[in-house]
Design a protein around this motif. Sequence first.
Motif, PDB file in Angstrom:
ATOM      1  N   GLU A 168       0.825  -1.219   0.000  1.00  0.00           N
ATOM      2  CA  GLU A 168       0.000   0.000   0.000  1.00  0.00           C
ATOM      3  C   GLU A 168       0.855   1.263   0.000  1.00  0.00           C
ATOM      4  O   GLU A 168       0.497   2.249  -0.648  1.00  0.00           O
ATOM      5  CB  GLU A 168      -0.993   0.012   1.162  1.00  0.00           C
ATOM      6  CG  GLU A 168      -0.352   0.126   2.524  1.00  0.00           C
ATOM      7  CD  GLU A 168      -1.362   0.068   3.662  1.00  0.00           C
ATOM      8  OE1 GLU A 168      -1.093   0.740   4.685  1.00  0.00           O
ATOM      9  OE2 GLU A 168      -2.374  -0.621   3.531  1.00  0.00           O
ATOM     10  N   LYS A 169       2.002   1.257   0.670  1.00  0.00           N
ATOM     11  CA  LYS A 169       2.900   2.422   0.642  1.00  0.00           C
ATOM     12  C   LYS A 169       3.480   2.628  -0.755  1.00  0.00           C
ATOM     13  O   LYS A 169       3.523   3.746  -1.257  1.00  0.00           O
ATOM     14  CB  LYS A 169       4.047   2.250   1.637  1.00  0.00           C
ATOM     15  CG  LYS A 169       3.661   2.429   3.069  1.00  0.00           C
ATOM     16  CD  LYS A 169       4.882   2.303   3.948  1.00  0.00           C
ATOM     17  CE  LYS A 169       4.529   2.490   5.403  1.00  0.00           C
ATOM     18  NZ  LYS A 169       5.711   2.395   6.265  1.00  0.00           N
ATOM     19  N   LEU A 170       3.937   1.545  -1.352  1.00  0.00           N
ATOM     20  CA  LEU A 170       4.496   1.622  -2.693  1.00  0.00           C
ATOM     21  C   LEU A 170       3.432   2.105  -3.675  1.00  0.00           C
ATOM     22  O   LEU A 170       3.672   3.025  -4.460  1.00  0.00           O
ATOM     23  CB  LEU A 170       5.031   0.254  -3.123  1.00  0.00           C
ATOM     24  CG  LEU A 170       5.562   0.145  -4.547  1.00  0.00           C
ATOM     25  CD1 LEU A 170       6.752   1.063  -4.752  1.00  0.00           C
ATOM     26  CD2 LEU A 170       5.917  -1.308  -4.849  1.00  0.00           C
ATOM     27  N   LEU A 204       3.313   5.564  -6.029  1.00  0.00           N
ATOM     28  CA  LEU A 204       3.215   5.452  -7.482  1.00  0.00           C
ATOM     29  C   LEU A 204       1.994   6.198  -8.008  1.00  0.00           C
ATOM     30  O   LEU A 204       2.077   6.895  -9.019  1.00  0.00           O
ATOM     31  CB  LEU A 204       3.180   3.984  -7.903  1.00  0.00           C
ATOM     32  CG  LEU A 204       4.493   3.229  -7.688  1.00  0.00           C
ATOM     33  CD1 LEU A 204       4.283   1.727  -7.807  1.00  0.00           C
ATOM     34  CD2 LEU A 204       5.564   3.708  -8.655  1.00  0.00           C
ATOM     35  N   VAL A 205       0.872   6.078  -7.333  1.00  0.00           N
ATOM     36  CA  VAL A 205      -0.356   6.778  -7.751  1.00  0.00           C
ATOM     37  C   VAL A 205      -0.126   8.285  -7.736  1.00  0.00           C
ATOM     38  O   VAL A 205      -0.537   8.991  -8.660  1.00  0.00           O
ATOM     39  CB  VAL A 205      -1.547   6.375  -6.856  1.00  0.00           C
ATOM     40  CG1 VAL A 205      -2.727   7.313  -7.024  1.00  0.00           C
ATOM     41  CG2 VAL A 205      -1.970   4.942  -7.158  1.00  0.00           C
ATOM     42  N   ARG A 206       0.551   8.789  -6.716  1.00  0.00           N
ATOM     43  CA  ARG A 206       0.857  10.229  -6.645  1.00  0.00           C
ATOM     44  C   ARG A 206       1.676  10.697  -7.834  1.00  0.00           C
ATOM     45  O   ARG A 206       1.620  11.857  -8.225  1.00  0.00           O
ATOM     46  CB  ARG A 206       1.605  10.561  -5.356  1.00  0.00           C
ATOM     47  CG  ARG A 206       0.748  10.559  -4.137  1.00  0.00           C
ATOM     48  CD  ARG A 206       1.551  11.016  -2.930  1.00  0.00           C
ATOM     49  NE  ARG A 206       0.846  10.698  -1.716  1.00  0.00           N
ATOM     50  CZ  ARG A 206       1.406  10.506  -0.549  1.00  0.00           C
ATOM     51  NH1 ARG A 206       2.725  10.622  -0.424  1.00  0.00           N
ATOM     52  NH2 ARG A 206       0.692  10.224   0.506  1.00  0.00           N
ATOM     53  N   ARG A 207       2.464   9.814  -8.400  1.00  0.00           N
ATOM     54  CA  ARG A 207       3.301  10.140  -9.558  1.00  0.00           C
ATOM     55  C   ARG A 207       2.624   9.802 -10.886  1.00  0.00           C
ATOM     56  O   ARG A 207       3.232   9.904 -11.945  1.00  0.00           O
ATOM     57  CB  ARG A 207       4.636   9.398  -9.454  1.00  0.00           C
ATOM     58  CG  ARG A 207       5.525   9.956  -8.359  1.00  0.00           C
ATOM     59  CD  ARG A 207       6.690   9.021  -8.059  1.00  0.00           C
ATOM     60  NE  ARG A 207       7.630   9.586  -7.127  1.00  0.00           N
ATOM     61  CZ  ARG A 207       7.468   9.663  -5.821  1.00  0.00           C
ATOM     62  NH1 ARG A 207       6.354   9.223  -5.283  1.00  0.00           N
ATOM     63  NH2 ARG A 207       8.396  10.191  -5.041  1.00  0.00           N
ATOM     64  N   GLY A 208       1.371   9.342 -10.809  1.00  0.00           N
ATOM     65  CA  GLY A 208       0.642   9.003 -12.027  1.00  0.00           C
ATOM     66  C   GLY A 208       1.077   7.682 -12.643  1.00  0.00           C
ATOM     67  O   GLY A 208       0.922   7.466 -13.842  1.00  0.00           O
ATOM     68  N   ILE A 209       1.617   6.785 -11.828  1.00  0.00           N
ATOM     69  CA  ILE A 209       2.097   5.474 -12.289  1.00  0.00           C
ATOM     70  C   ILE A 209       1.111   4.411 -11.803  1.00  0.00           C
ATOM     71  O   ILE A 209       1.127   4.037 -10.634  1.00  0.00           O
ATOM     72  CB  ILE A 209       3.510   5.168 -11.740  1.00  0.00           C
ATOM     73  CG1 ILE A 209       4.478   6.316 -11.983  1.00  0.00           C
ATOM     74  CG2 ILE A 209       4.020   3.848 -12.286  1.00  0.00           C
ATOM     75  CD1 ILE A 209       4.806   6.573 -13.424  1.00  0.00           C
TER      76      ILE A 209
END
Length: 184
Positions: free
Chosen positions: A106-108, A112-117
């Motif tokens: 969940e941390k990873l 990644l979601v914050r970076r649009g990945i």
Amino acid sequence: MTPHSLAFYVDVVTTGTLLGVGPADSPDHVTKVLGPDFAENTFGHHSMCRDYGLAEFYWDRSSADHPWSGHHFTLQVHRLAYRNRTLVNDALRARYGRFTPRLRFEKLQRLLVRRGIPLLEVPEFPANAPYYRTFWQPDSHVAVSVIGTYGEYSTPDNLRVGDVYSVQAPMAPREVEWRRARVG
């Protein structure tokens, strides 16, 4: 988790490389970047693995007189639960610092979601489901294997549900399509 080691995993999932080394790179190039401290296993004249502790690189070739062709690399994240400092290669430690014994998915995923990945869940092989879950990054072709539930063999190395078990590159789009077609 330290921000530095978490940054390592974000870099790998985002780029599909480890310190800029990709799964198709030659054994010489991998050694140039990661150093000469590895265990090497060959399987006949056709397959070879170099084990750097956390990272393993795999090559194959059609015959002994052909050059090695990069096949994939795997980060054996679950090994960190043994708390053996030698599992993290000197080159990785110099760039990213200390690695913690577990990586929470969940941390990873949140970083990644914050970076649009995006990470897309793909069906797991029947023998591994529901004990493991696999997530795939379509641009970098990286797969992340996560402990899905408790079971007799599903929580090795003192891992918990939601811990990352391994990271592998590449997982080709055709494999993702094949997995989806099997359950579709």
